[in-house]
Each structure stands twice: as C-alpha cells, then as structure tokens.
Design a protein around this motif. Sequence first.
Motif, PDB file in Angstrom:
ATOM      1  N   LEU A 186      -0.860  16.731 -26.965  1.00  0.00           N
ATOM      2  CA  LEU A 186      -2.195  16.120 -27.020  1.00  0.00           C
ATOM      3  C   LEU A 186      -2.888  16.120 -25.654  1.00  0.00           C
ATOM      4  O   LEU A 186      -4.113  16.066 -25.588  1.00  0.00           O
ATOM      5  CB  LEU A 186      -2.113  14.708 -27.595  1.00  0.00           C
ATOM      6  N   ALA A 187      -2.117  16.192 -24.580  1.00  0.00           N
ATOM      7  CA  ALA A 187      -2.715  16.281 -23.249  1.00  0.00           C
ATOM      8  C   ALA A 187      -3.450  17.610 -23.072  1.00  0.00           C
ATOM      9  O   ALA A 187      -4.434  17.682 -22.337  1.00  0.00           O
ATOM     10  CB  ALA A 187      -1.650  16.119 -22.167  1.00  0.00           C
ATOM     11  N   THR A 188      -2.993  18.639 -23.764  1.00  0.00           N
ATOM     12  CA  THR A 188      -3.640  19.943 -23.651  1.00  0.00           C
ATOM     13  C   THR A 188      -4.522  20.275 -24.852  1.00  0.00           C
ATOM     14  O   THR A 188      -5.422  21.102 -24.740  1.00  0.00           O
ATOM     15  CB  THR A 188      -2.600  21.067 -23.488  1.00  0.00           C
ATOM     16  N   THR A 189      -4.262  19.622 -25.990  1.00  0.00           N
ATOM     17  CA  THR A 189      -5.006  19.923 -27.219  1.00  0.00           C
ATOM     18  C   THR A 189      -5.359  18.628 -27.937  1.00  0.00           C
ATOM     19  O   THR A 189      -4.731  18.268 -28.946  1.00  0.00           O
ATOM     20  CB  THR A 189      -4.167  20.835 -28.149  1.00  0.00           C
ATOM     21  N   PRO A 190      -6.345  17.888 -27.426  1.00  0.00           N
ATOM     22  CA  PRO A 190      -6.711  16.633 -28.094  1.00  0.00           C
ATOM     23  C   PRO A 190      -7.337  16.884 -29.464  1.00  0.00           C
ATOM     24  O   PRO A 190      -7.883  17.950 -29.723  1.00  0.00           O
ATOM     25  CB  PRO A 190      -7.712  15.998 -27.131  1.00  0.00           C
ATOM     26  N   TRP A 191      -7.235  15.880 -30.299  1.00  0.00           N
ATOM     27  CA  TRP A 191      -7.767  15.902 -31.660  1.00  0.00           C
ATOM     28  C   TRP A 191      -7.195  17.046 -32.485  1.00  0.00           C
ATOM     29  O   TRP A 191      -7.873  17.697 -33.251  1.00  0.00           O
ATOM     30  CB  TRP A 191      -9.299  15.903 -31.678  1.00  0.00           C
ATOM     31  N   ASP A 192      -5.904  17.260 -32.318  1.00  0.00           N
ATOM     32  CA  ASP A 192      -5.214  18.247 -33.136  1.00  0.00           C
ATOM     33  C   ASP A 192      -4.598  17.548 -34.334  1.00  0.00           C
ATOM     34  O   ASP A 192      -4.376  16.323 -34.321  1.00  0.00           O
ATOM     35  CB  ASP A 192      -4.136  18.961 -32.315  1.00  0.00           C
ATOM     36  N   ASN A 193      -4.281  18.314 -35.374  1.00  0.00           N
ATOM     37  CA  ASN A 193      -3.710  17.708 -36.576  1.00  0.00           C
ATOM     38  C   ASN A 193      -2.188  17.853 -36.587  1.00  0.00           C
ATOM     39  O   ASN A 193      -1.612  18.598 -35.786  1.00  0.00           O
ATOM     40  CB  ASN A 193      -4.346  18.291 -37.847  1.00  0.00           C
ATOM     41  N   VAL A 194      -1.564  17.128 -37.487  1.00  0.00           N
ATOM     42  CA  VAL A 194      -0.102  17.046 -37.555  1.00  0.00           C
ATOM     43  C   VAL A 194       0.530  18.417 -37.767  1.00  0.00           C
ATOM     44  O   VAL A 194       1.524  18.754 -37.120  1.00  0.00           O
ATOM     45  CB  VAL A 194       0.338  16.066 -38.666  1.00  0.00           C
ATOM     46  N   ILE A 195      -0.040  19.219 -38.650  1.00  0.00           N
ATOM     47  CA  ILE A 195       0.540  20.532 -38.940  1.00  0.00           C
ATOM     48  C   ILE A 195       0.507  21.420 -37.699  1.00  0.00           C
ATOM     49  O   ILE A 195       1.508  22.054 -37.351  1.00  0.00           O
ATOM     50  CB  ILE A 195      -0.192  21.198 -40.123  1.00  0.00           C
ATOM     51  N   ALA A 196      -0.628  21.449 -37.021  1.00  0.00           N
ATOM     52  CA  ALA A 196      -0.740  22.261 -35.806  1.00  0.00           C
ATOM     53  C   ALA A 196       0.223  21.759 -34.733  1.00  0.00           C
ATOM     54  O   ALA A 196       0.863  22.563 -34.040  1.00  0.00           O
ATOM     55  CB  ALA A 196      -2.172  22.246 -35.293  1.00  0.00           C
ATOM     56  N   MET A 197       0.345  20.429 -34.593  1.00  0.00           N
ATOM     57  CA  MET A 197       1.282  19.871 -33.612  1.00  0.00           C
ATOM     58  C   MET A 197       2.713  20.262 -33.949  1.00  0.00           C
ATOM     59  O   MET A 197       3.473  20.673 -33.070  1.00  0.00           O
ATOM     60  CB  MET A 197       1.159  18.352 -33.552  1.00  0.00           C
ATOM     61  N   ALA A 198       3.085  20.116 -35.206  1.00  0.00           N
ATOM     62  CA  ALA A 198       4.446  20.442 -35.629  1.00  0.00           C
ATOM     63  C   ALA A 198       4.756  21.905 -35.339  1.00  0.00           C
ATOM     64  O   ALA A 198       5.841  22.228 -34.820  1.00  0.00           O
ATOM     65  CB  ALA A 198       4.627  20.129 -37.111  1.00  0.00           C
ATOM     66  N   ASN A 199       3.821  22.787 -35.633  1.00  0.00           N
ATOM     67  CA  ASN A 199       4.032  24.210 -35.363  1.00  0.00           C
ATOM     68  C   ASN A 199       4.139  24.489 -33.867  1.00  0.00           C
ATOM     69  O   ASN A 199       4.996  25.257 -33.438  1.00  0.00           O
ATOM     70  CB  ASN A 199       2.905  25.041 -35.977  1.00  0.00           C
TER      71      ASN A 199
END
Length: 163
Positions: A48-61
């Motif tokens: 999240l420090a590099t990609t704020p407002w990302d979703n759970v699926i994108a984070m998990a991947n």
Amino acid sequence: MDQDHFDLRRCIGALSTSFSSRLGAGASQEYHRRFGIGVVEWRVLCHLATTPWDNVIAMANSIGLDKSSVSRALSGMETRGLVEMRDGARRKREAALTDAGWALHREVLPVARAREAALLDGFSPEEFETLLDYFHRLIGNLPKVEEDAQGRFPQPSDGSDAA
C-alpha cells in the motif's frame, strides 16, 4: 542428477519453500515482538505504500498470498487504524494507509532493510541484481509449470473427475 531419487537439497521448490518459511518465520517473530504485526501485515503495508487504494485481489497477487490472508490482515489493520477501506470498482474493497499506517511503515522499514542486508551479506551488487533476475524469471515461469501439469493430467471437459 541421479535418476533413482529426488535430492531435495537440489530441488528449487523444496529449497525455496524452506528459505521462505525460515525467513518469514523469523521476520514475523521479530515484527510481532517489536511492532505488533506479522509478516503478512508488513507486506500489506509495503504494497500500500507503493500502490494506495488497491484491492484485495491485486494485493494478494502482488504479495504472493491468498485473498483470505490479505483480507484478514486488512481487517485487523483497519481495526488498529492502520488502513482505511472504501468500496471500489465492481464492489471490490480497496485500501490505503492512514497516517498511523505510514508511521508504522516508517518504523518497521529500517528493521526490514537491516534483515535484508544481513541476508545479502557477501553478495556483490552485481550478484544481487543477478539474484533478482533469477527470482523474477522463476516467477515468470510459474504459469509454464501449471501448463505442463495440465498437459500431464488434463481435466475432463465437463469439470468432473473421470472414474
């Protein structure tokens, strides 16, 4: 390589699992003791420090974890005031760091960097870049591994197991 046995000391899958488990367990133990978070929460903070407002699926991947682990981490982090959640596109929940989340990220970062420096002790900058390249190539080959498995064990066309 001897064809009569499978030497786990020379198996990339076994070595990477052992490496990841030991490294993650040590980091999680230190982060829990010092900061009250585990390695999953740390990875979410970094993402999240590099990609704020990302979703759970994108984070998990991106992080390489299952969606339920990321969701559980986000839930606890939201309760602690480390992340803010909102509804995003297509009813996907999105997260961003709060000021408290940023503060914790800044607090953990030097420890994480020190752990990585200790891990890479004895590697030259060129070796480090080569190692990163190897890891990225291995990750890039993962779909080929699954395609190969599908070729050896094709799924029935109707999705059921043939007896």
